[in-house]
Design a protein around this motif. Structure first.
Motif, PDB file in Angstrom:
ATOM      1  N   GLY A  44       0.820  -1.200   0.000  1.00  0.00           N
ATOM      2  CA  GLY A  44       0.000   0.000   0.000  1.00  0.00           C
ATOM      3  C   GLY A  44       0.855   1.251   0.000  1.00  0.00           C
ATOM      4  O   GLY A  44       2.074   1.201   0.159  1.00  0.00           O
ATOM      5  N   SER A  45       0.177   2.375  -0.179  1.00  0.00           N
ATOM      6  CA  SER A  45       0.868   3.658  -0.155  1.00  0.00           C
ATOM      7  C   SER A  45      -0.106   4.763   0.226  1.00  0.00           C
ATOM      8  O   SER A  45      -1.320   4.628   0.064  1.00  0.00           O
ATOM      9  N   ILE A  46       0.467   5.843   0.739  1.00  0.00           N
ATOM     10  CA  ILE A  46      -0.304   7.052   1.012  1.00  0.00           C
ATOM     11  C   ILE A  46       0.559   8.227   0.559  1.00  0.00           C
ATOM     12  O   ILE A  46       1.772   8.260   0.809  1.00  0.00           O
ATOM     13  N   ALA A  47      -0.057   9.141  -0.163  1.00  0.00           N
ATOM     14  CA  ALA A  47       0.661  10.304  -0.680  1.00  0.00           C
ATOM     15  C   ALA A  47      -0.178  11.550  -0.433  1.00  0.00           C
ATOM     16  O   ALA A  47      -1.405  11.503  -0.482  1.00  0.00           O
ATOM     17  N   ALA A  48       0.504  12.652  -0.158  1.00  0.00           N
ATOM     18  CA  ALA A  48      -0.184  13.919   0.066  1.00  0.00           C
ATOM     19  C   ALA A  48       0.627  15.033  -0.568  1.00  0.00           C
ATOM     20  O   ALA A  48       1.859  14.987  -0.600  1.00  0.00           O
ATOM     21  N   ILE A  49      -0.080  16.037  -1.097  1.00  0.00           N
ATOM     22  CA  ILE A  49       0.574  17.224  -1.651  1.00  0.00           C
ATOM     23  C   ILE A  49      -0.166  18.458  -1.150  1.00  0.00           C
ATOM     24  O   ILE A  49      -1.405  18.483  -1.112  1.00  0.00           O
ATOM     25  N   HIS A  50       0.605  19.457  -0.732  1.00  0.00           N
ATOM     26  CA  HIS A  50       0.042  20.756  -0.349  1.00  0.00           C
ATOM     27  C   HIS A  50      -0.007  21.581  -1.626  1.00  0.00           C
ATOM     28  O   HIS A  50       1.041  21.996  -2.152  1.00  0.00           O
ATOM     29  N   LYS A  51      -1.203  21.767  -2.162  1.00  0.00           N
ATOM     30  CA  LYS A  51      -1.356  22.344  -3.503  1.00  0.00           C
ATOM     31  C   LYS A  51      -0.741  23.734  -3.669  1.00  0.00           C
ATOM     32  O   LYS A  51      -0.099  23.987  -4.686  1.00  0.00           O
ATOM     33  N   PRO A  52      -0.881  24.659  -2.717  1.00  0.00           N
ATOM     34  CA  PRO A  52      -0.288  25.989  -2.939  1.00  0.00           C
ATOM     35  C   PRO A  52       1.240  26.003  -2.990  1.00  0.00           C
ATOM     36  O   PRO A  52       1.826  26.759  -3.756  1.00  0.00           O
ATOM     37  N   THR A  53       1.911  25.173  -2.197  1.00  0.00           N
ATOM     38  CA  THR A  53       3.373  25.203  -2.150  1.00  0.00           C
ATOM     39  C   THR A  53       4.032  24.102  -2.974  1.00  0.00           C
ATOM     40  O   THR A  53       5.203  24.204  -3.306  1.00  0.00           O
ATOM     41  N   GLY A  54       3.310  23.025  -3.266  1.00  0.00           N
ATOM     42  CA  GLY A  54       3.876  21.905  -4.000  1.00  0.00           C
ATOM     43  C   GLY A  54       4.645  20.926  -3.131  1.00  0.00           C
ATOM     44  O   GLY A  54       5.175  19.936  -3.623  1.00  0.00           O
ATOM     45  N   LEU A  55       4.718  21.163  -1.814  1.00  0.00           N
ATOM     46  CA  LEU A  55       5.389  20.224  -0.921  1.00  0.00           C
ATOM     47  C   LEU A  55       4.596  18.927  -0.889  1.00  0.00           C
ATOM     48  O   LEU A  55       3.374  18.948  -0.793  1.00  0.00           O
ATOM     49  N   ASN A  56       5.300  17.792  -0.973  1.00  0.00           N
ATOM     50  CA  ASN A  56       4.607  16.512  -1.013  1.00  0.00           C
ATOM     51  C   ASN A  56       5.391  15.441  -0.281  1.00  0.00           C
ATOM     52  O   ASN A  56       6.590  15.569  -0.066  1.00  0.00           O
ATOM     53  N   ALA A  57       4.664  14.390   0.089  1.00  0.00           N
ATOM     54  CA  ALA A  57       5.268  13.262   0.778  1.00  0.00           C
ATOM     55  C   ALA A  57       4.575  11.986   0.334  1.00  0.00           C
ATOM     56  O   ALA A  57       3.392  11.993  -0.003  1.00  0.00           O
ATOM     57  N   ASN A  58       5.324  10.890   0.330  1.00  0.00           N
ATOM     58  CA  ASN A  58       4.790   9.592  -0.050  1.00  0.00           C
ATOM     59  C   ASN A  58       5.390   8.531   0.871  1.00  0.00           C
ATOM     60  O   ASN A  58       6.585   8.544   1.140  1.00  0.00           O
ATOM     61  N   PHE A  59       4.548   7.630   1.345  1.00  0.00           N
ATOM     62  CA  PHE A  59       5.002   6.488   2.133  1.00  0.00           C
ATOM     63  C   PHE A  59       4.413   5.241   1.502  1.00  0.00           C
ATOM     64  O   PHE A  59       3.213   5.176   1.239  1.00  0.00           O
ATOM     65  N   ALA A  60       5.242   4.243   1.227  1.00  0.00           N
ATOM     66  CA  ALA A  60       4.774   2.993   0.627  1.00  0.00           C
ATOM     67  C   ALA A  60       5.370   1.818   1.394  1.00  0.00           C
ATOM     68  O   ALA A  60       6.452   1.927   1.972  1.00  0.00           O
ATOM     69  N   PHE A  61       4.633   0.716   1.385  1.00  0.00           N
ATOM     70  CA  PHE A  61       5.107  -0.480   2.079  1.00  0.00           C
ATOM     71  C   PHE A  61       4.686  -1.716   1.303  1.00  0.00           C
ATOM     72  O   PHE A  61       3.755  -1.683   0.502  1.00  0.00           O
ATOM     73  N   TYR A  73       9.883  -0.868   2.737  1.00  0.00           N
ATOM     74  CA  TYR A  73       9.279   0.418   3.073  1.00  0.00           C
ATOM     75  C   TYR A  73       9.980   1.493   2.263  1.00  0.00           C
ATOM     76  O   TYR A  73      11.166   1.388   1.956  1.00  0.00           O
ATOM     77  N   PHE A  74       9.240   2.562   1.947  1.00  0.00           N
ATOM     78  CA  PHE A  74       9.774   3.621   1.098  1.00  0.00           C
ATOM     79  C   PHE A  74       9.159   4.941   1.542  1.00  0.00           C
ATOM     80  O   PHE A  74       7.944   5.033   1.712  1.00  0.00           O
ATOM     81  N   ILE A  75       9.988   5.952   1.742  1.00  0.00           N
ATOM     82  CA  ILE A  75       9.508   7.298   2.074  1.00  0.00           C
ATOM     83  C   ILE A  75      10.157   8.275   1.105  1.00  0.00           C
ATOM     84  O   ILE A  75      11.363   8.204   0.845  1.00  0.00           O
ATOM     85  N   LYS A  76       9.341   9.189   0.571  1.00  0.00           N
ATOM     86  CA  LYS A  76       9.852  10.198  -0.352  1.00  0.00           C
ATOM     87  C   LYS A  76       9.268  11.552   0.023  1.00  0.00           C
ATOM     88  O   LYS A  76       8.063  11.673   0.241  1.00  0.00           O
TER      89      LYS A  76
END
Length: 95
Positions: A44-61, A73-76
């Motif tokens: 699975g994975s979960i990803a989020a992006i803050h639309k105004p700044t473009g900051l994003n994070a992703n976690f996958a396992f 496990y993977f974090i970006k």
């Protein structure tokens, strides 16, 4: 990948969920796979992006159950921006 002589049955289940939470876009995925013979995999994975700044994070396992119990496990972390402030397609189009 399937190959000749492989008579195993394969079963897969996948779920996805996308949602906009104000300025944050969220995307999640979960998958489960079973192969005759006992091999089970969950990922699975979960990803989020803050639309105004473009900051994003992703976690996958991922985890392979029963046979060796292998895990990954993977974090970006990143930023999405228009660094060139020009139309990239126009730079690549041959005329």
């Amino acid at each position: 990948m399937l190959s000749r002589g492989n008579d195993n049955s394969f079963y897969d289940l996948g779920l996805r969920y996308d949602r906009d939470l104000g300025d944050i876009k969220l995307a999640t995925r979960v998958g489960y796979s079973v192969v005759d013979g006992g091999e089970q995999t969950v990922a699975g994975s979960i990803a989020a992006i803050h639309k105004p700044t473009g900051l994003n994070a992703n976690f996958a396992f991922g985890e392979q159950l029963e046979i060796g119990n292998a895990s990954s496990y993977f974090i970006k972390l990143g930023i999405k921006r228009d660094w060139l402030s020009c139309n990239f397609r126009r730079l690549c189009r041959w005329q």
